[in-house]
Design a protein around this motif. Structure first.
Motif, PDB file in Angstrom:
ATOM      1  N   ASP A 161       1.023  -1.563   0.139  1.00 15.52           N
ATOM      2  CA  ASP A 161       0.180   0.054  -0.180  1.00 15.52           C
ATOM      3  C   ASP A 161       0.831   1.392   0.408  1.00 15.52           C
ATOM      4  O   ASP A 161       1.030   2.626  -0.305  1.00 15.52           O
ATOM      5  CB  ASP A 161      -1.062  -0.249   1.184  1.00 15.52           C
ATOM      6  CG  ASP A 161      -1.769   1.211   1.060  1.00 15.52           C
ATOM      7  OD1 ASP A 161      -2.198   1.399   0.247  1.00 15.52           O
ATOM      8  OD2 ASP A 161      -2.635   1.264   2.549  1.00 15.52           O
ATOM      9  N   HIS A 165       1.134   4.456  -2.565  1.00 13.95           N
ATOM     10  CA  HIS A 165       0.753   6.107  -2.280  1.00 13.95           C
ATOM     11  C   HIS A 165       1.947   6.415  -3.348  1.00 13.95           C
ATOM     12  O   HIS A 165       2.529   7.553  -3.249  1.00 13.95           O
ATOM     13  CB  HIS A 165       1.026   6.251  -1.030  1.00 13.95           C
ATOM     14  CG  HIS A 165      -0.060   5.749   0.374  1.00 13.95           C
ATOM     15  ND1 HIS A 165      -0.107   5.025   1.489  1.00 13.95           N
ATOM     16  CD2 HIS A 165      -1.389   5.101  -1.233  1.00 13.95           C
ATOM     17  CE1 HIS A 165      -1.112   4.546   1.636  1.00 13.95           C
ATOM     18  NE2 HIS A 165      -2.094   4.337   0.768  1.00 13.95           N
ATOM     19  N   HIS A 229      -5.324   3.638  -6.947  1.00 11.41           N
ATOM     20  CA  HIS A 229      -6.963   3.689  -5.445  1.00 11.41           C
ATOM     21  C   HIS A 229      -7.790   4.572  -5.653  1.00 11.41           C
ATOM     22  O   HIS A 229      -9.129   3.978  -5.334  1.00 11.41           O
ATOM     23  CB  HIS A 229      -6.398   4.653  -4.449  1.00 11.41           C
ATOM     24  CG  HIS A 229      -5.166   4.274  -3.572  1.00 11.41           C
ATOM     25  ND1 HIS A 229      -4.191   4.529  -4.187  1.00 11.41           N
ATOM     26  CD2 HIS A 229      -5.461   4.160  -2.495  1.00 11.41           C
ATOM     27  CE1 HIS A 229      -3.577   3.720  -2.919  1.00 11.41           C
ATOM     28  NE2 HIS A 229      -4.173   3.512  -1.602  1.00 11.41           N
ATOM     29  N   HIS A 241      -6.982  -4.126   1.412  1.00 12.84           N
ATOM     30  CA  HIS A 241      -7.364  -2.233   0.279  1.00 12.84           C
ATOM     31  C   HIS A 241      -4.938  -2.728  -0.781  1.00 12.84           C
ATOM     32  O   HIS A 241      -5.192  -2.689  -0.570  1.00 12.84           O
ATOM     33  CB  HIS A 241      -6.804  -1.686   1.417  1.00 12.84           C
ATOM     34  CG  HIS A 241      -6.648  -0.196   1.115  1.00 12.84           C
ATOM     35  ND1 HIS A 241      -6.875   0.177   0.395  1.00 12.84           N
ATOM     36  CD2 HIS A 241      -5.340   0.790   1.212  1.00 12.84           C
ATOM     37  CE1 HIS A 241      -6.605   2.123  -0.477  1.00 12.84           C
ATOM     38  NE2 HIS A 241      -5.690   1.620   0.554  1.00 12.84           N
ATOM     39  N   ASN A 245      -4.263  -3.292  -3.796  1.00 14.98           N
ATOM     40  CA  ASN A 245      -3.522  -2.510  -4.548  1.00 14.98           C
ATOM     41  C   ASN A 245      -2.046  -2.924  -4.815  1.00 14.98           C
ATOM     42  O   ASN A 245      -0.962  -3.081  -5.951  1.00 14.98           O
ATOM     43  CB  ASN A 245      -2.879  -1.400  -3.572  1.00 14.98           C
ATOM     44  CG  ASN A 245      -4.056   0.052  -3.032  1.00 14.98           C
ATOM     45  OD1 ASN A 245      -4.284   0.352  -4.450  1.00 14.98           O
ATOM     46  ND2 ASN A 245      -3.432   0.650  -2.245  1.00 14.98           N
TER      47      ASN A 245
HETATM   48 FE   LIG Z   1      -4.302   2.821  -0.116  1.00 14.95          FE
END
Ligand SMILES: [Fe+2]
Length: 334
Positions: A161, A165, A229, A241, A245
């Motif tokens: 994740d 980002h 996202h 989550h 990703n």
């Molecule tokens: Fe995230």
């Protein structure tokens, strides 16, 4: 703060780790609000009620993204009259939240340096996002030692994740020199150090990735997120989550690559090697992400600002194609 509520991740509470981590004089903080993964609105409200009953004037959060978001919601609702849903959107608070102190136990969401909180409520097309100045923790204590005994899969999901980002900040339309500096350093750190951190639990590497996950959030929190996202925002998809990703990142990276700076292309070109070193296929397993989930992903991304913020414009057909490349089962007609 003189009377904090303690919000703690359910897994950490269950494993008895809190007793080892907290100094004796703070071990009896009450209330101790245990946060499940992806708390519902009802569970968040129960936390608010508990904190109010005890007259709390601050929140100490020990946990990953779910606990941090629940703690931020409690801090808001201790001084604002409505349930948290009343504050969905941008800057809707009447009063500044009570202060929070945050000890992240994952190198992942980076929520400890963000004014945003995200809740996933079943039955909704997209997640609930509350952006509010003053929601960012006053203090974030980043201690890589807390990751030493983290179970492998949640650590992998959280780390991917954070990697996502950083990448999204590099392919967001709203990027700038400052966000590039943060995102490049965060991504480079994960590429260099994530394998050693997760495979060997090397203390220095763990410290590096927990700091890099905060840097990645500082980057994407300012650029806004993008295509990964946008698709990964459907609360009814029963997959973590960070896991999602991690499965779609490489396909989206390849899609965006032609529109990226050469310097950033060189960084994302290192992703396959990192996946190999962390022993992660980087794709959904057979049958894991079926047609129903694919529809939820694409529906959630439609009109989502994150999708519009992606450096390369995408059609629904592109999204289906990216999910197909990521190992999802996509209907022949899509
Ligand atoms: Fe995230």
């Amino acid at each position: 703060m003189s009377k904090p509520a303690l919000v703690v991740d359910g897994g950490i509470a269950k494993a008895g780790l809190l007793e080892q981590w907290l100094p004796e004089e703070t071990a009896n903080i009450t209330p101790r609000i245990v946060c499940p993964v992806n708390p519902t609105l009802e569970q968040v409200q129960q936390g608010v009620d508990q904190a109010k009953e005890h007259g709390c004037d601050g929140v100490v959060i020990i946990g990953g993204g779910s606990a941090i978001c629940m703690g931020k919601a409690i801090a808001i609702c201790l001084v604002n009259p409505g349930p948290i849903l009343d504050y969905e959107g941008n800057e809707k608070l009447h009063k500044t939240p009570v202060p929070t102190i945050c000890v992240p136990t994952t190198a992942g969401s980076g929520s400890e340096v963000s004014r945003v909180l995200v809740l996933h409520e079943h039955g909704r097309r997209q997640e609930i996002i509350v952006r509010a100045m003053g929601s960012e923790p006053r203090v974030a204590l980043l201690d890589g030692q807390l990751l030493v005994s983290s179970p492998r899969q949640p650590m992998l999901d959280a780390g991917l994740d954070a990697v996502t980002h950083a990448c999204e900040a590099l392919w967001a339309r709203n990027r700038c020199l400052i966000t590039d500096a943060l995102a490049e350093k965060a991504l480079e750190t994960f590429l260099d150090r994530f394998p050693t951190a997760i495979n060997d639990r090397d203390p220095d590497a763990l410290q590096d990735i927990i700091e890099a996950s905060s840097a990645a959030n500082l980057a994407c929190g300012n650029t806004g997120l993008a295509l990964c996202h946008a698709m990964n925002t459907a609360p009814d998809v029963p997959l973590a989550h960070g896991y999602v990703n991690g499965c779609i990142l490489q396909a989206v990276a390849t899609f965006n690559r032609p529109r990226m700076d050469e310097r950033h292309q060189k960084l994302i070109d290192r992703l396959p090697k990192m996946y190999e070193e962390i022993r992660c296929s980087g794709k959904f397993k057979d049958g894991e992400c079926g047609e129903k989930n694919v529809e939820l992903f694409v529906n959630a991304s439609r009109d989502h600002p994150f999708r519009k913020n992606n450096v390369r414009e995408s059609s629904d057909a592109d999204c289906y194609d990216l999910l197909r490349q990521s190992g999802a089962t996509v209907a022949a007609a899509a």
